[in-house]
Design an enzyme around this catalytic site. Structure first.
Site, PDB file in Angstrom:
ATOM      1  CG  ASP A  76      10.975  11.594 -12.623  1.00  0.00           C
ATOM      2  OD1 ASP A  76      11.825  11.432 -13.648  1.00  0.00           O
ATOM      3  OD2 ASP A  76      10.274  12.567 -12.796  1.00  0.00           O
ATOM      4  CB  CYS A  89     -13.929  -6.530  22.061  1.00  0.00           C
ATOM      5  SG  CYS A  89     -13.538  -6.417  23.811  1.00  0.00           S
TER       6      CYS A  89
END
Length: 763
Positions: free
Chosen positions: A441, A24
């Protein structure tokens, strides 16, 4: 709602109703993509929406709605002023209407099926032909089922035929239609068939049961789909209905829609904050766990930012409203999660490709089944062939394949948002599950990003007139540091304030790049910096050099203090490691993921921090603009890299990584940066994101496996492959029940992600 984004005015999202399987949504998407003026379309079965990029000069949103309707599905253009919450509410209302309608149709078809069964038992209409009256009674009971309860199957199947396509509705319509028409002809011309030796055996009862069971499956499916948006509803539910503001010198309670920017809001203990803002006066602890996942209440005082929908705890305060409505953090989170839930994962393409050819293949198998039974089956061969062909059509289920991926993506992104992890779509989920290297970091990610003075040492034999004690030394250093923009300067000033040192001012301030700062305080020449600066000023750092080396090895940054050309002392400033950093690294390593620390800090400090949290690989002294190259270099080694940073100076590296994970604290930057955003500054959030992605992909594979294996096994059995050996056959009603079960099982499996917990899984 037409959800044209500010930077993308040629994009809109239109709700689509009536889609039940991947075929569909695929048909709607293909039709839209073939429409002149449409540059791209993404139709999502789960959200029931079509996101379309188009050229305003070639087609209007209203024209797009007509295009969608021409495919046989419903579409409405919502109000352009509707918010995300309005859209969700409309979606909920549509789903509620759909459930109500399905319930009515199920009641009618099930009642008709039961009555038909009783009539069949009394008249023997379906077993041995029965009486003409019995057959007409069965016809009368079945007409409302076919003509009303199951009418939409035939209408959508016809729409599919007009578009040279086929979907789940085609299978049901062909299967039940063939049985109904065959039975109708036998009923109207029963005497003629009897005269030619054909027993008038009808299948009205089977038609009613098939439609009733398919409707039952649709009903269960619609209700289960509603549960997949539970996370969004819970987010919306966090917002209070009213706000208490200062108007004309007094407190007035108003609705949230009346709240304006710069309004002053009064918040009492136990109340939720109605909008984002800045605290003006008062203090309290605020529980932000509902948005950031941070379990510990955050202290708030004048000048601090507060987020709407969070819960005030013990104190009272007033804050000025900075953002309202769609600009608040909560609304942006909701919008981001909705966009993520509407996106497609790349693995969806596999299901889409199979679904595109699934129905034609099943129709071919049904024809082959009839022919084989007709040619080689026992008498009456044509009846056995018809029943088996109808069963093949009914048991085949493209719905489960269509739901396998989007249900898992919806539940997963919603659960992530509840845990303070915003994942931007199915593609990010799929990339994240393959991560084998996480690059961290340092500052603000592994460490708190708020340096503090860890120790103060006085130089041996220092003249008390220059710096008699630690506080005096800090006072002099802070006076100079106040004029510095170095990240460590705030730590020295804060420590001096904490110890009660009166603030002094410095003159003749001078910043010496790479070595330190110098200024005049109370007539004394004060310098703060490294050993090179000490020597430059004619002093000797040897007396504290060993301490400086030790402190640096422990991860602190040593800073010598020189007063009037004489070494006065040593300050050690350090950025403390976050409490969960070590745990996060340990869990990642347990998952088989390599960890790397990438920082611009000097190597000794970086290695000390890495050692403290268990990271073995360190890349130090890298400037922000070189971090991207380092990430690329790791990728060239064949690694799938996630970069975890703060989203500002790490932005290039976040973009280069396969998955950028931005650390945040509920701010604007946190929401916009990275493919994944962690709403609280906790590295364990990165672990949560990766573990959730892995769990999601595992469930998606399970869903696809069961959807495929169901059809691979069910269709041959329905065709009668077991009949020659075991005499076993399935009836069309049994096929309908199995089909309904397959879709519900896929959705239920995806809903297990609602219980995902990192603690329960790994920690």
């Amino acid at each position: 709602m037409t959800t044209a984004a500010p930077n993308a005015p040629d994009q809109c999202t239109i709700p689509v109703t009536g889609m039940t399987c991947a075929a569909c949504s695929g048909r709607v998407q293909r039709t839209l993509e073939r429409t002149p003026g449409v540059t791209g379309a993404n139709v999502n079965l789960m959200t029931g929406s079509a996101t379309i990029r188009y050229d305003r000069g070639a087609i209007s949103p209203a024209g797009l709605v007509e295009v969608i309707r021409s495919t046989g599905y419903g579409a409405e253009l919502p109000s352009p002023d509707a918010s995300s919450e309005d859209l969700l509410e409309a979606q909920d209302q549509t789903r509620a209407d759909e459930v109500r309608e399905l319930r009515r149709k199920l009641a009618v078809s099930a009642t008709a099926a039961v009555l038909a069964m009783l009539v069949s038992m009394r008249s023997g209409a379906s077993m041995g032909g029965g009486t003409a009256l019995g057959r007409y009674l069965l016809l009368a009971l079945t007409i409302p089922v076919v003509g009303w309860a199951g009418r939409h199957f035939y209408a959508r199947a016809w729409a599919a035929v007009r578009h040279h396509s086929a979907d789940m509705n085609t299978l049901i319509a062909v299967g039940t239609g063939a049985a109904f028409l065959y039975s109708l002809v036998l009923t109207l011309a029963g005497s003629w068939f009897a005269a030619h030796g054909i027993e008038p055996q009808v299948y009205f009862e089977a038609v009613s049961w098939i439609i009733a069971l398919v409707l039952l499956g649709n009903l269960l499916e619609a209700r289960a789909k509603g549960q997949t948006t539970g996370a969004i509803r819970r987010l919306i539910g966090l917002r209070p209905a009213t706000a208490r503001v200062i108007r004309d010198g007094g407190e007035v309670e108003i609705g949230l829609a009346e709240l304006r920017i710069r309004d002053v809001v009064v918040v009492r203990p136990g109340e939720k904050l109605p909008a984002d803002g800045t605290v003006l006066e008062g203090s309290s602890n605020v529980d932000e766990s509902m948005l950031t996942g941070e379990p510990v209440p955050v202290p708030k005082r004048a000048g601090d930012a507060v987020i709407g929908a969070t819960l005030n705890q013990n104190g009272a305060f007033r804050f000025q409203v900075d953002r309202v409505g769609q600009d608040t953090v909560l609304s942006r989170i909701i919008r981001l999660v909705q966009q993520a839930q509407g996106s497609k994962a790349p693995i969806q393409r596999l299901a889409d490709r199979i679904s595109a050819i699934f129905v034609p293949v099943v129709l071919s198998i049904a024809v082959a089944t009839f022919v084989i039974w007709f040619d080689f089956g026992p008498a009456p061969a044509y009846l056995h062939g018809l029943v088996s062909a109808v069963t093949v059509l009914i048991i085949a289920c493209p719905c489960a394949m269509g739901l396998a991926v989007p249900t898992a993506v919806m539940v997963s992104t919603g659960r992530g948002a509840e845990l303070g992890v915003l994942i931007k779509g199915g593609e990010v989920l799929e990339r994240s599950h393959a991560i084998d290297t996480v690059v961290f970091d340092k500052t603000g990610t592994i460490t708190a990003g708020r340096p503090v003075v860890r120790s103060v040492l006085l130089a041996p034999g220092i003249d008390p007139e220059l710096a008699g004690d630690e506080t005096r030394l800090l006072q002099l250093a802070a006076a100079v540091e106040q004029k510095s923009e170095h990240p460590l300067a705030d730590a020295v000033v804060a420590e001096a304030e904490r110890r009660g040192a009166a603030a002094l001012s410095a003159t003749d301030f001078e910043s010496r790049t790479g070595s330190g700062i110098v200024g005049t305080v109370l007539g004394l020449r004060v310098a703060v910096g490294n050993a090179a600066l000490v020597r430059e000023l004619g002093a000797d750092p040897t007396a504290l050099a060993a301490h400086a080396d030790r402190l640096a090895a422990e991860g602190s940054t040593p800073a010598f203090v020189v007063v009037d050309g004489r070494l006065a002392g040593l300050l050690a400033v350090a950025d403390p490691v976050k409490p969960t950093s070590r745990q996060a690294v340990a869990v990642l390593q347990r998952l088989g993921i390599d960890t790397v620390l990438l920082t611009g800090d000097d190597r000794r400090t970086a290695e000390a921090v890495a050692h403290a949290v268990g990271i073995r690989r360190v890349v130090a002294e890298v400037l922000p603009d070189r971090k991207l190259e380092e990430v690329r270099r790791i990728q060239e080694q064949g690694k799938v890299v996630a970069m975890v940073g703060d989203g500002l100076n790490d932005a290039p590296a976040l973009a280069q990584a396969d998955v950028g994970i931005a650390m945040g604290t509920g701010t604007d930057v946190a929401i916009d940066a990275g493919a994944i955003t962690l709403m609280r500054g906790d590295p364990l959030g990165a672990v949560t994101a990766i573990a959730l992605a892995r769990r999601t992909m595992r469930l998606i594979r399970q869903n696809l496996f069961w959807a495929f294996i169901y059809n691979v096994i069910g269709i041959p059995v329905a065709a009668g492959v077991l009949y020659p050996v075991f005499g076993l056959r399935l009836t069309p009603a049994m096929g309908a029940a199995a089909m309904a079960l397959s879709s519900v099982s896929v959705i239920s499996n995806s809903l297990r992600l609602r219980r995902f917990s990192l603690r329960g899984d790994l920690v």
